[in-house]
Design an enzyme around this catalytic site. Structure first.
Site, mmCIF file in Angstrom:
data_model
loop_
_atom_site.group_PDB
_atom_site.id
_atom_site.type_symbol
_atom_site.label_atom_id
_atom_site.label_comp_id
_atom_site.label_asym_id
_atom_site.label_seq_id
_atom_site.Cartn_x
_atom_site.Cartn_y
_atom_site.Cartn_z
ATOM 1 N N TYR A 114 -9.814 4.770 -8.610
ATOM 2 C CA TYR A 114 -8.861 4.649 -9.721
ATOM 3 C C TYR A 114 -9.608 4.339 -11.021
ATOM 4 C CZ TYR A 114 -4.796 3.143 -12.408
ATOM 5 O OH TYR A 114 -3.823 3.032 -13.379
ATOM 6 N N GLY A 141 0.802 -1.225 0.000
ATOM 7 C CA GLY A 141 0.000 0.000 0.000
ATOM 8 C C GLY A 141 0.828 1.265 0.000
ATOM 9 N N GLU A 180 -4.102 -8.073 -13.444
ATOM 10 C CA GLU A 180 -4.564 -7.000 -12.552
ATOM 11 C C GLU A 180 -5.967 -6.524 -12.976
ATOM 12 O OE1 GLU A 180 -1.747 -5.337 -10.610
ATOM 13 O OE2 GLU A 180 -2.972 -3.802 -9.677
ATOM 14 N N GLY A 183 2.405 2.468 -2.584
ATOM 15 C CA GLY A 183 2.477 3.057 -3.921
ATOM 16 C C GLY A 183 3.790 2.714 -4.599
ATOM 17 N N ASP A 230 3.720 0.238 -13.960
ATOM 18 C CA ASP A 230 4.300 -0.535 -12.852
ATOM 19 C C ASP A 230 4.953 -1.820 -13.357
ATOM 20 O OD1 ASP A 230 2.982 1.445 -11.588
ATOM 21 O OD2 ASP A 230 1.500 0.170 -10.600
ATOM 22 N N SER A 238 4.262 -0.445 -5.879
ATOM 23 C CA SER A 238 3.964 -1.544 -6.815
ATOM 24 C C SER A 238 4.416 -2.920 -6.394
ATOM 25 C CB SER A 238 4.556 -1.243 -8.189
ATOM 26 O OG SER A 238 3.958 -0.127 -8.688
#
Ligand code: GLA
Length: 384
Positions: free
Chosen positions: A223, A123, A161, A125, A173, A127
């Site tokens: 997102y 969490g 994903e 950020g 990412d 990746s």
């Protein structure tokens, strides 16, 4: 650091499955600038780092597969022909997703066992998810001689994903994690999926991350909402992605979009421009300009794209108070995670202490500080 991690995973694998595994290390990433531009066909400027996921993988002859997330002390058994997404937020979706997307390409894999462990804070950020997906794709490619290119592997990771994790992410990412180059950042054109490497040596300055240690819920749906807002603006403009739009084009449809979405579209167009300018500033060793672009990026993420949060904004305000911080912004998808700071080396510790204290006072919570090294992408540590 990653060497100890891969050895730990190896030993655990041997203990559990009584055989030698293939070992893979797959890194997380930072992003200097270019946020929420990847799924708009724009530019991003990420780099792989020295933190990531170590995975040990080998064929299984028990008629089923086993995956172990060492960090979480969690183990799951599954069968290749019965894959479906687990409940939202489960780690196994990253593994299942990659396996399923490989099978969707009609490529045949056999049963396997995998054990992995990471040292990227979740969490943050940075990746950890792309690192995990890439480690599975890379490991299976090695194990079953699938002959996949690195580009094919990252597209598989991205689809995992989308379809198993449920986040309609761009390609930044997975790309950064797979293609990272030691001491370099990659200016990636997300339309062509081609990058140019930039050696990063900021001399008296360095990059420093500060983790708010928060991840606000609903960040995944927020997102996906942003992504569809951008797509609807592109559709109105009759273009494929906002990469092809100018501020002038956007003005022409001002009556057809909500003021909020107008700002989001404007942010994306401006951020794509800032990212290219940042690359030029790095080429010219112009850190003042780079810093100003980074601050402007945060301003856009906070006020136009609206993906920041109080904790992130607070750390940016702290940075702005210190003249030794040339630029700072939130990094990654947003709603929590890290800020990235361009700061004078001699002042970094002092700033980190002052900002952390202020952060604790304000939110009654610790933030964490990371000094990172730019490192090579997903790679084999020990082969068959
Ligand atoms: C997440 C996504 C990326 C990118 C960033 C925002 O990390 O996975 O594809 O969109 O957010 O720049």
């Amino acid at each position: 650091m990653s060497a100890a991690l891969t050895q730990e995973v190896k030993q655990q694998f041997i203990k559990t499955f009584k055989t030698d595994p293939i070992l893979i290390f797959s890194p997380g990433r930072i992003n200097i600038i270019g946020e929420h531009t990847d799924y708009n066909g724009g530019f991003v400027f990420p780099a792989a780092i020295d933190k990531g996921i170590a995975a040990a993988i080998q064929k299984s002859d028990t008629g089923s597969c086993t995956a172990v997330a060492l960090d979480l002390d969690s183990i799951i058994e599954f069968e290749l022909d019965k894959l479906k997404p687990s409940k939202e937020g489960s780690w196994e979706n990253y593994v299942f997703g990659v396996v399923a997307e490989i099978q969707n390409r009609n490529q045949v894999i056999g049963d396997f066992n995998i054990i992995f462990k990471g040292n990227i804070p979740g969490g943050a950020g940075m990746s950890s998810s792309a690192a995990l997906e890439n480690s599975v794709a890379f490991g299976l490619n090695e194990l079953f001689d699938l002959g996949l290119t690195k580009i094919e592997m990252i597209l598989i990771s991205q689809k995992a994903e989308h379809n198993y994790v449920g986040v309609k992410c761009g390609i930044m990412d997975q790309y950064a994690s797979m293609f990272g180059i030691k001491d370099n950042a990659l200016l990636l054109d997300c339309r062509t999926i081609e990058s140019k490497a930039y050696k990063i040596d900021f001399k008296e300055h360095q990059l420093m991350l500060m983790n708010t240690n928060v991840k606000h819920s609903l960040s995944d749906s927020a997102y996906n909402d942003r992504r569809s807002a951008c797509e609807s603006i592109a559709a109105l403009l009759k273009i494929e992605t906002l990469r092809d739009a100018t501020e002038k084009d956007l003005e022409k449809i001002i009556d057809k979009v909500t003021p909020e979405n107008y700002q989001k579209g404007l942010y994306v167009i401006q951020e794509i421009d800032r990212t290219q300018k940042a690359a030029k500033a790095i080429e010219e060793n112009d850190l003042e300009t780079l810093g100003a672009l980074i601050y402007a990026s945060h301003n856009g993420l906070q006020n136009q794209y609206k993906v920041s949060c109080d904790e992130l904004d607070f750390l940016i305000t702290q940075a702005k108070k210190n003249k030794h911080v040339l630029g700072a912004r939130m990094m990654g998808g947003g709603f929590g995670g890290c800020t990235i700071n361009l700061i004078a080396k001699t002042e970094a510790k002092e700033f980190a202490e002052v900002a952390s204290k202020a952060y604790y006072k304000k939110f009654n919570k610790e933030c964490s500080v990371y000094f990172i090294e730019l490192s090579e992408g997903t790679h084999l540590v020990e082969g068959k």
